[in-house]
Design a protein around this motif. Sequence first.
Motif, short mmCIF file in Angstrom:
data_model
loop_
_atom_site.label_atom_id
_atom_site.label_comp_id
_atom_site.label_asym_id
_atom_site.label_seq_id
_atom_site.Cartn_x
_atom_site.Cartn_y
_atom_site.Cartn_z
N LEU A 78 0.84 -1.19 0.00
CA LEU A 78 0.00 0.00 0.00
C LEU A 78 0.88 1.24 0.00
O LEU A 78 0.68 2.17 -0.79
CB LEU A 78 -0.88 -0.01 1.26
N GLN A 114 -1.77 -12.92 -11.39
CA GLN A 114 -0.84 -13.32 -10.36
C GLN A 114 0.54 -13.64 -10.93
O GLN A 114 1.56 -13.21 -10.41
CB GLN A 114 -1.39 -14.58 -9.72
N ALA A 120 -5.55 -9.47 -8.17
CA ALA A 120 -6.93 -9.16 -8.56
C ALA A 120 -7.80 -8.78 -7.38
O ALA A 120 -7.77 -9.42 -6.35
CB ALA A 120 -7.54 -10.37 -9.26
N MET A 121 -8.55 -7.74 -7.58
CA MET A 121 -9.52 -7.32 -6.57
C MET A 121 -10.86 -7.55 -7.24
O MET A 121 -11.05 -7.12 -8.38
CB MET A 121 -9.28 -5.85 -6.29
N ILE B 89 -9.49 -4.41 3.05
CA ILE B 89 -9.22 -5.48 2.09
C ILE B 89 -9.29 -6.83 2.78
O ILE B 89 -8.74 -7.00 3.85
CB ILE B 89 -7.82 -5.32 1.48
N LEU B 97 -11.05 -22.16 -8.68
CA LEU B 97 -12.18 -21.26 -8.51
C LEU B 97 -13.36 -21.56 -9.42
O LEU B 97 -14.50 -21.24 -9.10
CB LEU B 97 -11.68 -19.83 -8.73
N SER B 103 -17.09 -21.42 -6.80
CA SER B 103 -17.46 -20.14 -7.37
C SER B 103 -18.70 -19.57 -6.67
O SER B 103 -18.82 -18.37 -6.48
CB SER B 103 -17.68 -20.24 -8.87
N VAL B 106 -17.39 -18.03 -3.50
CA VAL B 106 -16.70 -16.77 -3.77
C VAL B 106 -17.71 -15.67 -4.11
O VAL B 106 -17.58 -14.54 -3.67
CB VAL B 106 -15.66 -16.94 -4.90
N GLN B 107 -18.72 -16.04 -4.86
CA GLN B 107 -19.74 -15.04 -5.18
C GLN B 107 -20.42 -14.53 -3.91
O GLN B 107 -20.59 -13.32 -3.71
CB GLN B 107 -20.79 -15.62 -6.12
N THR B 110 -17.85 -12.39 -1.82
CA THR B 110 -17.55 -11.07 -2.38
C THR B 110 -18.76 -10.15 -2.23
O THR B 110 -18.61 -8.98 -1.90
CB THR B 110 -17.16 -11.14 -3.87
N VAL B 119 -13.64 -5.01 0.72
CA VAL B 119 -13.43 -5.39 -0.67
C VAL B 119 -12.59 -6.66 -0.71
O VAL B 119 -11.70 -6.86 0.10
CB VAL B 119 -12.79 -4.24 -1.47
N ALA B 120 -12.93 -7.53 -1.66
CA ALA B 120 -12.25 -8.82 -1.75
C ALA B 120 -11.09 -8.78 -2.73
O ALA B 120 -11.22 -8.27 -3.84
CB ALA B 120 -13.23 -9.90 -2.18
N MET B 121 -9.99 -9.34 -2.29
CA MET B 121 -8.84 -9.49 -3.17
C MET B 121 -8.71 -10.98 -3.35
O MET B 121 -8.73 -11.72 -2.36
CB MET B 121 -7.64 -8.92 -2.42
N ILE B 122 -8.64 -11.45 -4.59
CA ILE B 122 -8.56 -12.89 -4.66
C ILE B 122 -7.19 -13.38 -5.05
O ILE B 122 -6.55 -12.87 -5.96
CB ILE B 122 -9.74 -13.52 -5.46
N ILE B 123 -6.73 -14.34 -4.29
CA ILE B 123 -5.41 -14.88 -4.51
C ILE B 123 -5.56 -16.33 -4.92
O ILE B 123 -6.06 -17.17 -4.18
CB ILE B 123 -4.55 -14.75 -3.24
N ASN B 124 -5.19 -16.55 -6.15
CA ASN B 124 -5.39 -17.82 -6.82
C ASN B 124 -4.19 -18.74 -6.56
O ASN B 124 -3.07 -18.42 -6.92
CB ASN B 124 -5.52 -17.48 -8.31
N GLN B 138 1.32 -12.59 0.42
CA GLN B 138 0.85 -11.53 -0.46
C GLN B 138 -0.27 -10.73 0.23
O GLN B 138 -0.32 -9.52 0.16
CB GLN B 138 0.34 -12.12 -1.77
N TYR B 142 -0.41 -6.58 1.19
CA TYR B 142 -1.44 -5.58 0.94
C TYR B 142 -2.17 -5.23 2.21
O TYR B 142 -3.21 -4.58 2.18
CB TYR B 142 -2.40 -6.07 -0.15
#
Lengths: 365, 365
Positions: A78, A114, A120-121, B89, B97, B103, B106-107, B110, B119-124, B138, B142
Amino acid sequence: MGGGEGKVTARKISGDARAEGAGQGGAKSVSAKDVAALAGVSRAAVSRTFTPGASVSAETRRKVLEAADALGYQVNHLARGLTRQQTGIVALIVAKLATPYRSAMVQALTGKLQAAGKVAMIINTDQEEATVELALRQALSYRADAAVILSGMPDRSIADLCHRNGQRLVLINRDDSLPGSIQLRVNDAQAGRMALLAFLRAGCRRLAVATSCDDTPSLLARERSFLEEARTLGLDVQCERFGASGYDSGLALGERLLVRPERPDAVFCTTDLIACGVMDAARQRFGLSIPADLSVIGFDDIPQAGWEAYQLTTFTQPIEETASAAVDWIARGENGDVPCRVDLTATMRWRRSVRARQAEAAPAG
Amino acid sequence: MGGGEGKVTARKISGDARAEGAGQGGAKSVSAKDVAALAGVSRAAVSRTFTPGASVSAETRRKVLEAADALGYQVNHLARGLTRQQTGIVALIVAKLATPYRSAMVQALTGKLQAAGKVAMIINTDQEEATVELALRQALSYRADAAVILSGMPDRSIADLCHRNGQRLVLINRDDSLPGSIQLRVNDAQAGRMALLAFLRAGCRRLAVATSCDDTPSLLARERSFLEEARTLGLDVQCERFGASGYDSGLALGERLLVRPERPDAVFCTTDLIACGVMDAARQRFGLSIPADLSVIGFDDIPQAGWEAYQLTTFTQPIEETASAAVDWIARGENGDVPCRVDLTATMRWRRSVRARQAEAAPAG
DNA sequence: CTGAAAGCGCTTACAG
DNA sequence: CTGAAAGCGCTTACAG
């Protein structure tokens, strides 16, 4: 708002003491200053150690890394984002994420982002309406380097706002083009024509299209191209439109179409989900057999299209290519005042829902 | 890495001039200072205007809002996060996913996060292995307020690192409990037992379970409880295990099970996706009819379980409840040194893949 | 209610 | 190569 049927029982677990580390509440995390102190160097040195390509001596670097490791230091992205001109964040704006096509796209996008060192947000626009604008504003708040729009279409003014703020836009299958944005499109129109031709070659004559009321550019293009091609050839097409573009609508569309006196022998569905519904309606509610009595073509090539129960002939979305094109463009980071467009192609995937080519049938009586 | 078949054609679009606003490149976005200048107030005043509950006079507020609007100002959440102790975050750590259950989760997550102002940050974590740790690091970079783990299990040391840095963890169906975390669990074990009983009541006697090699806590619990309950009742169960927990594995599992001399008349699948595969194998490759020849029970209640072609009896995951529990806990932001656990329940959803109760069958010869 | 000032954690010219 | 210093955009006691 979150109600429902599952019973919820909460209880504290007694055991396990507390972590050894820092005290209560929102613990302060360790900063470069702490690391610098422990390593006996300046804050700048630790910053350089974590900046690829910055000049630090091997010795300094070693000391810093050691201290960082001991302290569990992570650079604060940040703060870094505040200084550098970019945050590495890219916002994915999407509704109905749980849909097979959408979730596959999001998976591809998040994975490639990634791999490119971005993150990704995801901004979910399921809730209220008119939220693409809100979503974009939120992306702006987090200073996302770019926003990928999978659902909805921002209007010009908000797009300009993004552009003014240096937030780049990638539009996936949206029809407008916007300044400072890239537009990724698939060959929907061509697909509609190919579907029609495939039906004709199979000897089908009572053509239909089943689509939803979601008027996205893609769906419209598929439908229209099919219809236009038919008109060009002087053929009649029965067109049915209903609900959202999901399985349930397919079921309903199938019923409406198949109950007609002039029962279709081929239906082009603008979505695989719709196609699955149509197929199930045909088989379970009308005892029809596919493709003998009815040929079906879908679009998307979702996993279910390949399931034994469906074996649907469809068009496979170039998901990986689309995601790659988006991420490449984002990573490239060119100045992008000029809108750019990339055309991708969905190729036809033959399975078993269209009957084999056969001699021109005598006009059905 | 992104290769594939879709042909890509890029071209510039000439038209459309450039946006009226700022110049080239990574445009600087407008800051509170700019707004303050235009409104003729201090930076603090604009900050207060955008801080709920801060004290500003109506007049000042009006001037600020007006200026902000004229300039297209958005408060910078990154900078705000630096100052306040939280960023809003939350990181969602997830693999695969695109799977229906994932999914949907996640839906839900989020959506609810968004509604709660986060707010969602997605880490794959699809890519390399051992990446839960990287993902968490990671998230730490953030300064995510919390991380939700949907896939994999972090080991103790990294969990402690998160805890020390004030990053809270929510574990969805993982078995360990960790300091400063909440554990959300569903009644997998009970489900296994219920499935067994349901088969028995239906008069099935040649029992089987089909599961994957993914040894997640949930899958294991479902399998084991079914097996144990059977053992308790002195019943034999054929158990087959194969691949990942998807449709294709279900197909393979179905083949392996149904080819056996002692062909099962009931199979409990630890996942709906597996169940769909098993059903298709039974019908298409063995000409069996369901539930007459074979009863099937799944788990998850993915949308496809309700499709006409399957009508699968299964257990519905309390997705909304799980997501709500997670988001509530995150939003509550209690100090959380004590691990907390919430038990949710997946309730049985009867459809048509289990044959109707019938009199005790004579032992099949 | 309001402004000046310090501080959040980092990066990056600028000197040395 | 390295450090001191300014600056990124915000918030928040602290006085007034």
